[in-house]
Design a protein around this motif. Structure first.
Motif, short mmCIF file in Angstrom:
data_model
loop_
_atom_site.label_atom_id
_atom_site.label_comp_id
_atom_site.label_asym_id
_atom_site.label_seq_id
_atom_site.Cartn_x
_atom_site.Cartn_y
_atom_site.Cartn_z
N ARG A 1 -13.53 -2.00 13.60
CA ARG A 1 -12.94 -0.70 13.56
C ARG A 1 -13.12 0.14 14.78
NH1 ARG A 1 -14.73 2.51 9.23
NH2 ARG A 1 -13.26 3.68 9.96
N ALA B 1 -0.75 -13.25 16.05
CA ALA B 1 0.35 -12.85 15.82
C ALA B 1 1.14 -13.48 14.83
CB ALA B 1 1.36 -12.57 17.11
N GLY B 2 1.14 -14.95 14.88
CA GLY B 2 1.73 -15.63 13.73
C GLY B 2 0.87 -15.48 12.42
N GLN C 1 -10.24 -15.36 10.61
CA GLN C 1 -9.49 -14.28 10.95
C GLN C 1 -9.51 -13.45 10.00
OE1 GLN C 1 -6.98 -14.52 14.09
NE2 GLN C 1 -6.91 -16.80 14.24
N ASN D 1 -17.31 -10.75 21.16
CA ASN D 1 -15.89 -10.79 21.12
C ASN D 1 -15.10 -10.76 22.25
OD1 ASN D 1 -15.81 -12.44 18.34
ND2 ASN D 1 -16.04 -10.54 17.48
N ASP E 1 -17.84 0.36 6.27
CA ASP E 1 -19.00 0.86 6.85
C ASP E 1 -19.98 0.99 5.68
OD1 ASP E 1 -17.74 1.10 9.38
OD2 ASP E 1 -17.34 3.21 8.97
N ARG F 1 -10.04 -8.87 5.00
CA ARG F 1 -10.10 -7.25 5.52
C ARG F 1 -8.44 -7.09 5.76
NH1 ARG F 1 -11.39 -4.76 11.19
NH2 ARG F 1 -10.43 -6.56 11.64
N VAL G 1 -0.56 -13.00 11.24
CA VAL G 1 -0.41 -11.53 10.74
C VAL G 1 1.00 -11.48 10.12
CG1 VAL G 1 0.07 -9.21 11.55
CG2 VAL G 1 -2.00 -10.58 12.34
N GLY H 1 -6.59 -6.71 2.55
CA GLY H 1 -7.18 -5.65 1.94
C GLY H 1 -6.29 -4.13 2.48
N ARG H 2 -6.28 -4.38 3.67
CA ARG H 2 -5.26 -3.37 4.42
C ARG H 2 -3.83 -3.52 3.84
NH1 ARG H 2 -7.72 -1.05 9.13
NH2 ARG H 2 -9.98 -0.89 8.64
N PHE I 1 -15.10 -14.43 10.40
CA PHE I 1 -14.81 -14.99 11.61
C PHE I 1 -13.82 -16.31 11.86
CE2 PHE I 1 -15.09 -17.15 15.87
CZ PHE I 1 -14.82 -16.00 16.63
N PRO J 1 -21.06 -15.36 14.73
CA PRO J 1 -20.05 -16.16 15.42
C PRO J 1 -19.06 -15.09 16.20
CG PRO J 1 -20.19 -16.94 13.09
CD PRO J 1 -21.12 -15.61 13.28
N SER J 2 -18.79 -15.48 17.43
CA SER J 2 -17.80 -14.58 18.23
C SER J 2 -17.03 -15.42 19.05
CB SER J 2 -18.63 -13.61 19.04
OG SER J 2 -19.45 -14.52 19.94
N ARG J 3 -16.16 -15.01 19.68
CA ARG J 3 -15.29 -15.93 20.83
C ARG J 3 -16.31 -16.36 21.80
NH1 ARG J 3 -10.65 -12.30 23.47
NH2 ARG J 3 -12.01 -12.84 25.47
N LYS J 4 -17.37 -15.76 21.92
CA LYS J 4 -18.45 -16.49 22.96
C LYS J 4 -18.99 -17.72 22.17
CE LYS J 4 -22.35 -15.27 25.63
NZ LYS J 4 -23.57 -14.43 25.56
N ARG K 1 0.80 -1.00 -0.10
CA ARG K 1 -0.06 0.00 0.02
C ARG K 1 0.97 1.42 -0.03
NH1 ARG K 1 -4.86 1.88 1.77
NH2 ARG K 1 -5.92 0.01 2.23
N GLY L 1 -10.57 1.51 5.96
CA GLY L 1 -11.91 1.30 6.89
C GLY L 1 -13.05 1.68 6.54
#
Lengths: 340, 384
Positions: free
Chosen positions: A329, B347-348, B229, A307, B166, B233, B350, B236-237, B226, B32-35, A273, B162
């Motif tokens: 975000r 972390a791994g 991970q 989460n 939205d 996104r 990423v 894309g970043r 979810f 879906p979430s951590r919960k 980027r 970002g």
């Protein structure tokens, strides 16, 4: 030689934090390596001061760019004012290329992770890093040396004295350890056990991490474990070829980060980027003495969704300088250093 | 009878639309979430694959919100997913849920059986009425895939990182709430325009400079952000345009609809089979064959790299991942396999994504400088 331009490279690893001050011609003019000790922020500040002092001996250092890498790269960038934040793989590859220009395989073993990087014509074409298991990394060797009552520095020399290395089960460090205990009790010498352990770790590395990869010479072995002559020999035996250990093998991540900072400054950076800041290329560096400043981190659980992400906030002199940890975000802010 | 079902990307919007259109009351479980994952992990066998654990979490979420029946999708072929509907049913029974379980088996062309199940769900509505609702749902599915594709193109080029997400979310909501086919099409067209509006004209000119990565692998892991991970996104970043080899609407056309309606997709399917043939000559369950074939096709179509994603221990994708190094070597396309589950450390992941993107960027820069393109060597990133 007042006003000497330098590039700083900071590698915050799980076990050690390395900081390098590099001159524009690539010479390392100052370097420190500290144990991270679970307090990365404090150690970064201490290391920075020490590097600043080392650099001052050669004239007032003018920092032209800062690169950070390692698992603590974002923290380091927020704290010190980093310009380039890079993953360890790219940093290690760049450093290896500078030391051994034709390198085709980089073997890297650090405190808690290991990597293999395959390059062709100066470009990374393949890589792997351990993700689940820390078998055979520096922490494990440290622990085994301690258990055998050895200084880790003797470990490698001892291994070289072995005439008949013992075969040790190396797939899993827990089992490797029980197998070592067994071999000791059977009466094998410490030299043979240590040499056998090196072989087992190399076997494990080549079979798991480097599985299916084209490993071709020149080989460069770097990371803290490259200081271990026993490991170097075990690699040379397994690969059937000489393995080069660069002079600054333990600092390569930080060195690579410094080179990347220089590339960024000179507008030669290659990134996915466009960051928009490339033209000005003014460093965000905050200065060598951060110990005077008030630096804090704090964490809280976000209550926005199930989460429950743990959000980390980094404050410098009471002002928020970075925030991360969210999946969405909600807590993003512009001061966070973008990946270069 | 109040019905619930598991999430898979945008699928909930389609299932909800079809069932509600037919007068069935629906409870959508929380995303879906951590919960929900914690719940699923607690009640599933440790060695079951990641999608099963997430499904269990979703079902419990739906049942706790008052559902009386659970709709499950049965699996295809020799992969474990084939008997997961039964395993899931047993787990829910053991937990004491007294609910009805309706298993929809992909009909492999026998649409009548599937429609009969759906009819049963709806209290025996006329088949024509059911068909109309299904068509309406599929219209939404296509619209949602179109929005996802527009999002993937805009992400690496947007002005303020970002913001386009939205805009995309609002467009998805508009499609979800649309009452008829015309409204769906209008919402989709407006959504695409709004998403494209997030890109500056200068940046749009840079489109050719953007790295393009194809995403292949097990369908649930590809579709559910979810579970993967937020791969799309994150990439894309990092300045990468991501294209899924298979979008849900493609998958539905291939697996659920009778022949006349999947003509276009069939062409792709036979292309995929032919592309995979030098490496894998037959179906191995799930998307294994597709992962290999699509990697070949994407490489021929000029993608900079391929990311292969699958749940840890997934048999068909393990077969694929052992063949992909050869594909990578032969075609010179870098491929990275990611096996993910609840134990995956962020972390791994990423670090490997960033390193892979650097690899692609530096490789392309070398190409641009007239340097002989270094051939890719096998699959990157994996390791124990």
């Amino acid at each position: 030689m007042a006003g000497q331009h330098v590039y700083l490279g900071i590698d915050v690893g799980s076990v050690t934090t390395k900081i390098v001050g590099m001159l524009p011609d690539g010479e390392i003019a100052g370097a420190v390596c500290l144990e991270t000790l679970g307090q990365p922020a404090r150690q970064i500040m201490r290391g920075l001061t020490a590097v600043g002092e080392a650099l001052s001996r050669r004239g007032t250092p003018v920092v032209a760019g800062v690169g950070t890498t390692g698992s603590g790269r974002n923290l380091a960038a927020a704290l010190v004012g980093g310009d380039v934040v890079k993953n360890e793989i790219t940093a290690h590859a760049v450093a290896a290329l500078h030391q051994v220009p034709g390198v085709r395989t980089v073997l890297e073993i650090g405190g808690q992770d290991s990597k293999v990087i395959v390059l062709r014509d100066g470009v990374v074409v393949d890589f792997a890093m351990n993700t689940v298991c820390a078998a055979g990394t520096g922490s494990f060797l440290d622990r085994q040396a301690a258990r055998l009552g050895l200084d880790i520095r003797e470990f490698g020399r001892l291994a070289l004295r072995s005439t008949r290395p013992v075969r040790i089960a190396g797939r899993c460090t827990v089992f490797a350890e029980s197998d070592m205990v067994h071999k000791q009790q059977v009466g094998h010498s410490v030299e043979d056990i240590v040499a056998g352990l090196c072989r087992a770790l190399v076997r494990n590395y080549l079979n798991n991490l480097a599985k299916g990869k084209d490993l071709e010479p020149p080989f460069v072995f770097q990371g803290g474990v490259a200081a271990n002559a026993g490991m170097v020999r075990a690699f040379e035996e397994a690969l059937g070829h000489e393995v080069i250990v660069p002079e600054h093998h333990a600092l390569m991540g930080a060195y690579g980060a410094a080179i990347l900072a220089q590339e960024w400054r000179e507008g030669r950076g290659v990134s996915g980027r466009r960051s928009g800041r490339d033209e000005a290329a003014l460093t965000r560096f905050r200065g060598f003495d951060l110990r005077e400043r008030d630096f804090r981190t704090s964490a809280f659980d976000c209550d926005g969704c199930p989460n429950e992400c743990e959000i980390i906030e980094v404050f410098l002199d009471g002002a928020l300088v970075a925030r991360w940890g969210g999946r969405c975000r909600r807590w993003e802010r512009d001061t966070a250093v973008p990946p270069a | 009878m109040i019905v619930t079902f598991a999430h898979m990307g945008n699928l909930w919007i389609v299932v909800k639309t079809i069932l509600e259109d037919l007068g069935v009351e629906v409870v959508v479980p929380p995303r879906p979430s951590r919960k929900s994952l914690d719940l699923g992990v607690r009640h599933s066998p440790e060695f079951a694959c990641f999608p099963l654990k997430l499904n269990i979490g979703d079902f419990i979420g739906g049942l706790e919100r008052g559902a009386e029946a659970v709709v499950m999708v049965g699996g295809v072929g020799p992969c474990r997913l084939g008997h997961y509907a039964q395993v899931q049913e047993q787990i829910l029974r053991d937990l004491g849920y007294r609910c009805e379980m309706i298993v929809l088996e992909p009909p492999r062309g026998r649409l009548a059986e599937l429609l009969a199940k759906v009819r049963y769900l709806t209290g025996n509505k006329p088949l024509g009425r059911v068909w109309r609702a299904v068509r309406f749902g599929l219209e939404k599915l296509s619209a949602l895939d179109t929005l996802d594709q527009a999002l993937a193109r805009a992400r690496p080029l947007e002005r303020r990182p970002g913001r386009v997400e939205d805009v995309h979310r609002r467009a998805v909501e508009a499609v979800a709430g649309a009452a008829d086919v015309r409204a769906v099409r209008r919402a989709a067209a407006e959504g695409v325009r709004a998403i494209e509006g997030c890109v500056t004209p200068e940046a749009a000119g840079d489109g050719a400079a953007v790295l393009r990565v194809g995403l292949v692998g097990e369908i649930y892991m590809v579709e559910e952000p979810f579970a993967n991970q937020e791969l799309e996104r994150r990439l894309g970043r990092l300045g990468v345009e991501v294209r899924r080899a298979v979008y849900l609407s493609d998958w539905v056309r291939t697996h659920l609809l009778p022949n006349p309606f999947r003509l276009r997709r069939r062409c792709r399917a036979s292309l995929v089979r032919r592309a995979a043939a030098p490496y894998l000559g037959h179906f191995v369950g799930g998307e294994g064959l597709v992962s290999v074939g699509e990697s070949v096709l994407l490489s021929r179509e000029g993608y900079d790299g391929v990311i292969h994603v699958a749940p840890f221990t997934c048999m068909p994708e393990i077969v694929a991942s052992s063949l992909l190094p050869e594909v990578s070597r032969d075609l010179g396309v870098p491929v990275m396999s990611l096996f993910l589950d609840e134990h995956t450390a962020e972390a791994g992941l990423v670090t490997r994504l960033e390193a892979f993107v650097d690899l692609l960027a530096r490789r392309r820069a070398a190409l641009g400088a007239g340097v002989r393109p270094p051939a890719a060597r096998g699959t990157a990133g994996a390791g124990t």
